[in-house]
Design an enzyme around this catalytic site. Sequence first.
Site, PDB file in Angstrom:
ATOM      1  N   HIS A   1       4.512  22.831  90.727  1.00  0.00           N
ATOM      2  CA  HIS A   1       3.166  23.402  90.629  1.00  0.00           C
ATOM      3  C   HIS A   1       2.149  22.273  90.847  1.00  0.00           C
ATOM      4  CE1 HIS A   1      -0.429  25.296  89.078  1.00  0.00           C
ATOM      5  NE2 HIS A   1       0.183  26.455  89.263  1.00  0.00           N
TER       6      HIS A   1
ATOM      7  N   GLU B   1      -0.486  21.562  89.412  1.00  0.00           N
ATOM      8  CA  GLU B   1      -0.940  20.907  88.175  1.00  0.00           C
ATOM      9  C   GLU B   1       0.058  19.845  87.729  1.00  0.00           C
ATOM     10  OE1 GLU B   1      -1.530  24.558  86.060  1.00  0.00           O
ATOM     11  OE2 GLU B   1      -3.235  25.005  87.360  1.00  0.00           O
TER      12      GLU B   1
ATOM     13  N   SER C   1      -5.915  32.706  92.200  1.00  0.00           N
ATOM     14  CA  SER C   1      -6.903  33.722  91.853  1.00  0.00           C
ATOM     15  C   SER C   1      -6.511  35.141  92.261  1.00  0.00           C
ATOM     16  CB  SER C   1      -8.275  33.349  92.420  1.00  0.00           C
ATOM     17  OG  SER C   1      -8.719  32.125  91.862  1.00  0.00           O
TER      18      SER C   1
ATOM     19  N   GLU D   1       0.345  28.124  97.179  1.00  0.00           N
ATOM     20  CA  GLU D   1      -0.833  28.160  96.315  1.00  0.00           C
ATOM     21  C   GLU D   1      -1.850  27.121  96.774  1.00  0.00           C
ATOM     22  OE1 GLU D   1       0.238  29.942  92.220  1.00  0.00           O
ATOM     23  OE2 GLU D   1       0.636  27.806  92.125  1.00  0.00           O
TER      24      GLU D   1
ATOM     25  N   GLY E   1      -1.795  33.428  87.676  1.00  0.00           N
ATOM     26  CA  GLY E   1      -2.116  32.642  86.489  1.00  0.00           C
ATOM     27  C   GLY E   1      -2.987  33.440  85.536  1.00  0.00           C
ATOM     28  N   GLY E   2      -4.299  33.233  85.626  1.00  0.00           N
ATOM     29  CA  GLY E   2      -5.263  33.857  84.714  1.00  0.00           C
ATOM     30  C   GLY E   2      -5.050  35.350  84.482  1.00  0.00           C
TER      31      GLY E   2
ATOM     32  N   ASN F   1       2.421  33.196  85.568  1.00  0.00           N
ATOM     33  CA  ASN F   1       2.514  31.820  85.092  1.00  0.00           C
ATOM     34  C   ASN F   1       1.514  31.662  83.954  1.00  0.00           C
ATOM     35  OD1 ASN F   1       2.532  29.068  84.727  1.00  0.00           O
ATOM     36  ND2 ASN F   1       1.626  28.573  86.731  1.00  0.00           N
ATOM     37  N   TRP F   2       2.037  31.654  82.744  1.00  0.00           N
ATOM     38  CA  TRP F   2       1.128  31.605  81.593  1.00  0.00           C
ATOM     39  C   TRP F   2       0.589  30.202  81.311  1.00  0.00           C
ATOM     40  CZ3 TRP F   2       3.962  35.341  77.593  1.00  0.00           C
ATOM     41  CH2 TRP F   2       3.798  36.659  78.037  1.00  0.00           C
ATOM     42  N   LYS F   3       1.081  29.217  82.020  1.00  0.00           N
ATOM     43  CA  LYS F   3       0.633  27.824  81.830  1.00  0.00           C
ATOM     44  C   LYS F   3       0.644  27.458  80.333  1.00  0.00           C
ATOM     45  CE  LYS F   3      -1.924  28.228  86.089  1.00  0.00           C
ATOM     46  NZ  LYS F   3      -3.009  27.793  86.935  1.00  0.00           N
TER      47      LYS F   3
ATOM     48  N   GLY G   1      -7.328  29.155  89.900  1.00  0.00           N
ATOM     49  CA  GLY G   1      -8.227  29.191  88.752  1.00  0.00           C
ATOM     50  C   GLY G   1      -9.704  29.104  89.103  1.00  0.00           C
TER      51      GLY G   1
HETATM   52  P1  PGA Z   1      -4.638  31.518  88.970  1.00  0.00           P
HETATM   53  O1  PGA Z   1      -3.361  30.518  88.876  1.00  0.00           O
HETATM   54  O2  PGA Z   1      -4.078  32.900  89.271  1.00  0.00           O
HETATM   55  O3  PGA Z   1      -5.282  31.448  87.621  1.00  0.00           O
HETATM   56  O4  PGA Z   1      -5.504  31.033  90.080  1.00  0.00           O
HETATM   57  C1  PGA Z   1      -2.288  30.615  89.767  1.00  0.00           C
HETATM   58  C2  PGA Z   1      -1.279  29.533  89.502  1.00  0.00           C
HETATM   59  O5  PGA Z   1      -1.682  28.398  89.204  1.00  0.00           O
HETATM   60  O6  PGA Z   1      -0.067  29.769  89.576  1.00  0.00           O
END
Ligand code: PGA
Length: 266
Positions: free
Chosen positions: A104, A106, A222, A176, A243-244, A10-12, A182
Site C-alpha cells: 500500500h 502508505e 476515493s 491506487e 478505504g474511507g 481497507n480499514w487502515k 483519501g
Molecule cells: P480511500 O482509500 O478509499 O479512503 O481513498 C483507499 C485505500 O487507501 O485503499
Amino acid sequence: MSRKPIIAGNWKMNLLKSEAKSVFEGIKDFVKDYSATELPTIVIAPVFTSISSVESVKCDCGCCGTKIAVAGQNCHWESSGAYTGEISVEMLKDAGCDYVIIGHSERRQYFSETDEMINKKAKAILAGGLIPIICCGETLEQRESGITDSWISGQIKAALQGISAEDIAKSVIAYEPIWAIGTGKTCDADEANRVIAMIRSVVKEVAGSDAADSIRILYGGSVKPSTIEEQMSKSDIDGALVGGASLKAESFNEIIANTMKVACGV
Ligand code: PGA
C-alpha cells in the site's frame, strides 16, 4: 473471460474492537439476503487486534462465513523470529485471514517499503496459501510528468518477479493513484480502466495470457457508492479497494449493492 468482482474494505488504522465488530455485523446483515454467487468476493482488512473480533461475528451456517473474507493489512516474509512488531503469513492464516494487502502506498511512503520487500511478501503469502492484494500507483508529480505507465509497470514487474504464472493468476492487484487516496478526487473511470488494462498487459508479458485473463485488478482511491457503478462498468476494472467508505456498513453495503447492479447480474 468473466472474473468475479472483489470489493475489499481497507480499514487502515481505524476502529476499535467493538466498532469493528459492529461494522462487520452490519455487512453480515446485508449479505445474508444474497447467495455467494450473487455477491462479489467481499474482503475486509481490519487492524490485527480486531481480526479475531470480526472472525467471532461469523457463524458456521454459511450465511456469512463463506461470503466475507478477512485480510491482513501487511505481513513479514519470514515465518517467525526476531522481528519485533511484525506478523507472519502463518499467523494471519491462523487468525482466519485469506488475503493480505501488501505494498500500500502508505506503507511505501511512511515505512519505506521497497519493491523488493513487496516481492518477498507476495512470495511468502502465496507459499502460505493466502492471496496477496498487491497495491501500486503513481504520485501526482509522476502523473504530471507523464511517467505513470512506466512507473506502474516497473512496480508490477518487481512485485511479480520469480512468481509462477499459476500463482500470479490467483493474485489480486489494486491500482491506487496516490493523489486519489483519501482526497475525494476519484480517478476518471476511463483513465483508471486504461491504466488497469496496461497493468493486465504487463501481467501478460510476464506470465502469459491465462494469468492476465484470470488476475483480478481493482481500482482504489476515493471509491464511493456514487462512483462504483461507472467504475464497474469498465472492461478491465474487476472491483475496488475501499478505504474511507468501508468504515461504515451503510456506505460499504451500498458499494456492494451497486457493484451487483452492474457486475454480478442482480
Ligand atoms: P480511500 O482509500 O478509499 O479512503 O481513498 C483507499 C485505500 O487507501 O485503499
